[in-house]
Design an enzyme around this catalytic site. Sequence first.
Site, PDB file in Angstrom:
ATOM      1  N   GLY A   5     -14.867 -11.040  33.353  1.00  0.00           N
ATOM      2  CA  GLY A   5     -14.880  -9.598  33.499  1.00  0.00           C
ATOM      3  C   GLY A   5     -14.288  -8.850  34.613  1.00  0.00           C
ATOM      4  N   THR A   6     -13.121  -8.625  35.017  1.00  0.00           N
ATOM      5  CA  THR A   6     -12.405  -8.705  36.315  1.00  0.00           C
ATOM      6  C   THR A   6     -11.271  -7.694  36.448  1.00  0.00           C
ATOM      7  OG1 THR A   6     -12.448 -11.284  36.347  1.00  0.00           O
ATOM      8  CG2 THR A   6     -10.893 -10.216  37.619  1.00  0.00           C
ATOM      9  N   VAL A   7     -11.246  -7.098  37.856  1.00  0.00           N
ATOM     10  CA  VAL A   7     -10.361  -6.131  38.254  1.00  0.00           C
ATOM     11  C   VAL A   7      -9.172  -6.717  39.155  1.00  0.00           C
ATOM     12  CG1 VAL A   7     -11.627  -4.194  37.712  1.00  0.00           C
ATOM     13  CG2 VAL A   7     -11.741  -5.205  40.034  1.00  0.00           C
ATOM     14  N   MET A  44      -5.779 -10.432  35.320  1.00  0.00           N
ATOM     15  CA  MET A  44      -7.177 -10.341  35.123  1.00  0.00           C
ATOM     16  C   MET A  44      -7.513 -11.051  33.780  1.00  0.00           C
ATOM     17  SD  MET A  44      -8.085  -6.670  35.513  1.00  0.00           S
ATOM     18  CE  MET A  44      -6.824  -5.750  35.895  1.00  0.00           C
TER      19      MET A  44
END
Length: 536
Positions: free
Chosen positions: A355-357, A437
């Site tokens: 789950g990443t930015v 991402m």
Amino acid sequence: MINFDAHSYPYTSQRTATYGKKGMVATSQSLAAQAGLDILKKGGNAIDAAIATAACLTVVEPTSNGIGGDAFALVWVKDKLYGLNASGRAPQAISIDAVKAQGNEKMPTYGWTPVTVPGAPSAWAELSERFGKLPLTEVLQPAIDYAENGFPLSPILAKYWNLAHEKYKKLFTGEEYKPWFDTFTLNGKAPQAGDMWKLPGHAATLRSIARTKAKSFYEGELADQIDAFSRKHGGFLRKEDLALHQAEWVEPIKANYRGYDVWEIPPNGQGLVALLALNIVEGYSFKEKDTVDTYHKSWEAMKLAFTDGLRYITQNDKMTVSIEDLLSKEYAAKRRELITDTALDPEPGEPARSGTVYLATADEEGNMVSFIQSNYMGFGSGIVIPGTGIAMQNRGHNFSLDPEHDNRLEAGKQTYHTIIPGFLTKDDKAVGPFGVMGGFMQPQGHMQVVMNMIDFNLNPQAALDAPRWQWKEGKVFELERSFPEHVALTLEQKGHDVRYAVGSGSFGRGQIIVRNEDGVLIGGTDHRTDGTVAVW
């Protein structure tokens, strides 16, 4: 520098790249991108802008990252590239036996057990201390303002927030999950697109981190609150684990691809996978992008690279093979020999034993930052420390409970990590930061955007807009709906198990900034997210 074709592949969104000179911030939320640009205009540099943007993203995109997550960065300053690994370690009290005694045969996904020490606050403080121009209190103020005064939800953010809520209200029945619902729902509902949302506990936590340069998080009152909530609900994490944490400056690793150096953070990150795949395909010459030959060889290379990564990547000093041996051109040639005209079932290779930015920033001084931050799997573990807005990550989920596996669970160990920032240079000059991402899609996205720019001369926006593919397992590949159907059908005849995916959520969301020889910044942001390139 890359010779972009001005008419190259107007895929999907048909947007053009963004151009600027004095500064640029590209990320998945327009409010965060603008916050970073505002910091540049106040006299901050690209590092200050990256910190401001990252902190803001924990507020305006909590579905993908948070204060309780990890971070990595590649930083270009004064003609040198620096790497920062701010990933946390497993608690000292945890062990394979202790986890199995809970009734687990593999690491659980949610709850306190997969929680590792959060590294993101240490990344902000470390970057600010070493390279920032403005005080951390000023740099974190935009994030504090949005948390305190509220922000409107963007459409894709609202979509994933609601999907998480629907899932969590079925899964999270224990008392330890109540703070998640208290923080991210109101009257039993998640917010919708256009709704205003405030995170007052988050604001107070950010203010404490800014004032103490993150010491309150690892040694002070925030550490006490994390410790107390972990003890209350049977977690392994303790204040002593937080106090032991230190973000680490590391030497980035690279592979030369057709005259360009492609840089990644060394393991425990999975950036090594992208480099292994590029090393393999460098032995081929690709004339066109959308051909069966290009995709077949790229897919086979990625399968071989990923299989090696999943076998060997763990904490750097605990790997059983050396990075140098894995990245040798000789090993790439050995792996390339396995590629034939039909799809293979990949197995890890045996290199010689030795789950990443995401956000990208650039300023007029020549500084550039590639920064990535995540809680993993959206909101992370489902654990939120009451009243603080700190959503704890679940990175420990990637540990193996097999005592013979390289990435086996051990106390104080860093796990195989999915989040990876990328950077391109040529002839010791910065080309620019890039990132995609999205869990195990990330090295696959890195490979695809690098090939799009270098092999096929796509500008940053077109490189991101191009249809993506993703290896899942064995011979299985998922494709975006925009992937050419006639090519997919022919790839099936080569033995690939090809499946079109519903939606684009699993194919990553990226940003790219490139500086050309005239110092002009060229930026792109993914149409798969609510992203923006803020430019000056």
